[in-house]
Write an enzyme that holds these catalytic residues in place. Structure first.
Site, short mmCIF file in Angstrom:
data_model
loop_
_atom_site.label_atom_id
_atom_site.label_comp_id
_atom_site.label_asym_id
_atom_site.label_seq_id
_atom_site.Cartn_x
_atom_site.Cartn_y
_atom_site.Cartn_z
N GLU A 1 0.84 -1.21 0.00
CA GLU A 1 0.00 0.00 0.00
C GLU A 1 0.87 1.26 0.00
O GLU A 1 0.60 2.22 -0.74
CB GLU A 1 -0.92 -0.02 1.22
CG GLU A 1 -1.77 1.23 1.39
CD GLU A 1 -2.23 1.39 2.82
OE1 GLU A 1 -2.49 2.55 3.21
OE2 GLU A 1 -2.31 0.39 3.56
N ASP B 1 0.71 3.85 -3.08
CA ASP B 1 0.28 5.23 -2.84
C ASP B 1 1.21 6.21 -3.57
O ASP B 1 0.75 7.16 -4.23
CB ASP B 1 0.27 5.50 -1.34
CG ASP B 1 -0.03 6.95 -1.01
OD1 ASP B 1 -1.19 7.36 -1.16
OD2 ASP B 1 0.89 7.67 -0.60
N GLU C 1 -4.53 0.61 -3.53
CA GLU C 1 -3.13 1.06 -3.52
C GLU C 1 -2.17 -0.12 -3.40
O GLU C 1 -1.11 -0.13 -4.05
CB GLU C 1 -2.91 2.05 -2.38
CG GLU C 1 -3.63 3.38 -2.59
CD GLU C 1 -3.43 4.36 -1.46
OE1 GLU C 1 -3.54 5.56 -1.71
OE2 GLU C 1 -3.17 3.91 -0.31
N ASP D 1 -7.29 1.26 0.58
CA ASP D 1 -5.93 0.78 0.85
C ASP D 1 -5.58 -0.42 -0.02
O ASP D 1 -4.43 -0.56 -0.47
CB ASP D 1 -5.79 0.39 2.33
CG ASP D 1 -5.84 1.60 3.26
OD1 ASP D 1 -5.74 2.74 2.77
OD2 ASP D 1 -6.00 1.38 4.48
#
EC number: 3.1.26.3
Length: 226
Positions: free
Chosen positions: A41, A45, A117, A114
């Site tokens: 994640e 991101d 990502e 989440d």
């Protein structure tokens, strides 16, 4: 995990993992295993932010940094990612611990966002930056076409949500009441219930997202905000 579900997810993502363990890790919440998706994640991101920033820079050569930052924030924020996760039917693929399962974690926006990502991070490690960039731009195609500098960048669902939140009213609820047509050519009908309107407003579109946006647009018109 059910291979049919996994294969269906990969078709919706438009990508088949060479290292299936990366896919499984991306789908694993920390409540389910010590080998969870938080590192993926973190990576995803950063990749998402870069890809979207780069694309906005390319698309809007005369727009200043402030507007580009606001557009990027709109595109990468949690509710946008959660909406995308629902388009992928990601909830049915999550690996959650017993507590999260019991509390409905597969519907929670933060977990869904989440996981998107984490999938981005997983695809990058499974392939390369060019592959994940192409994939992200495919996922974001309609959103990138719709967004523009200034307040107009906000889609109808966002504007409706912000209007209701500003008045401390409940958020709208969206319900699929009909899906017509074959899988490749479907029409969705959505009922949107909004505080202040006596009857649900109706929206139709070729995807659930587009139908929800159409319903939100109608709600804004009835509230005389359009």
């Amino acid at each position: 995990m059910n291979p049919i579900v996994i294969n269906r997810l990969q078709r919706k993502l438009g990508y088949t993992f060479q290292q299936q363990e990366l896919l499984l890790q991306a789908l694993t919440h920390r409540s389910a295993s010590s080998k969870h998706n938080e590192r993926l994640e973190f990576l995803g991101d950063s990749i998402l932010s870069f890809v979207i920033a780069n694309e906005l820079y390319r698309r809007f050569p005369r727009v200043d940094e402030g507007d580009m930052s606001r557009m990027r924030a709109t595109l990468v924020r949690g509710n946008t990612l959660a909406e995308m996760a629902r388009e992928f039917d990601l909830g049915e693929c999550l690996r959650l611990g017993p507590g999260e399962l019991k509390s409905g974690g597969f519907r929670r926006e933060s977990i869904l966002a989440d996981t998107v990502e984490a999938l981005i991070g997983g695809v990058f490690l499974d392939s390369d930056i060019h592959t994940i960039e192409r994939l992200i731009l495919e996922w974001y195609h309609s959103r990138l076409e719709e967004i523009s500098p200034g307040d107009k960048q906000k889609d109808p669902k966002t504007r409706l949500q912000e209007y209701l939140q500003g008045r401390h009213l409940p958020l709208p609820s969206y319900l699929v009441v009909q899906v017509r047509g074959e899988a490749h050519d479907q029409e969705f009908t959505i009922h949107c219930q909004v505080s202040g309107l006596n009857e649900p407003v109706i929206g139709t579109g070729s995807s659930r997202r587009k139908a929800e946006q159409a319903a939100a647009e109608q709600a804004l018109k009835q509230l005389e905000l359009e």
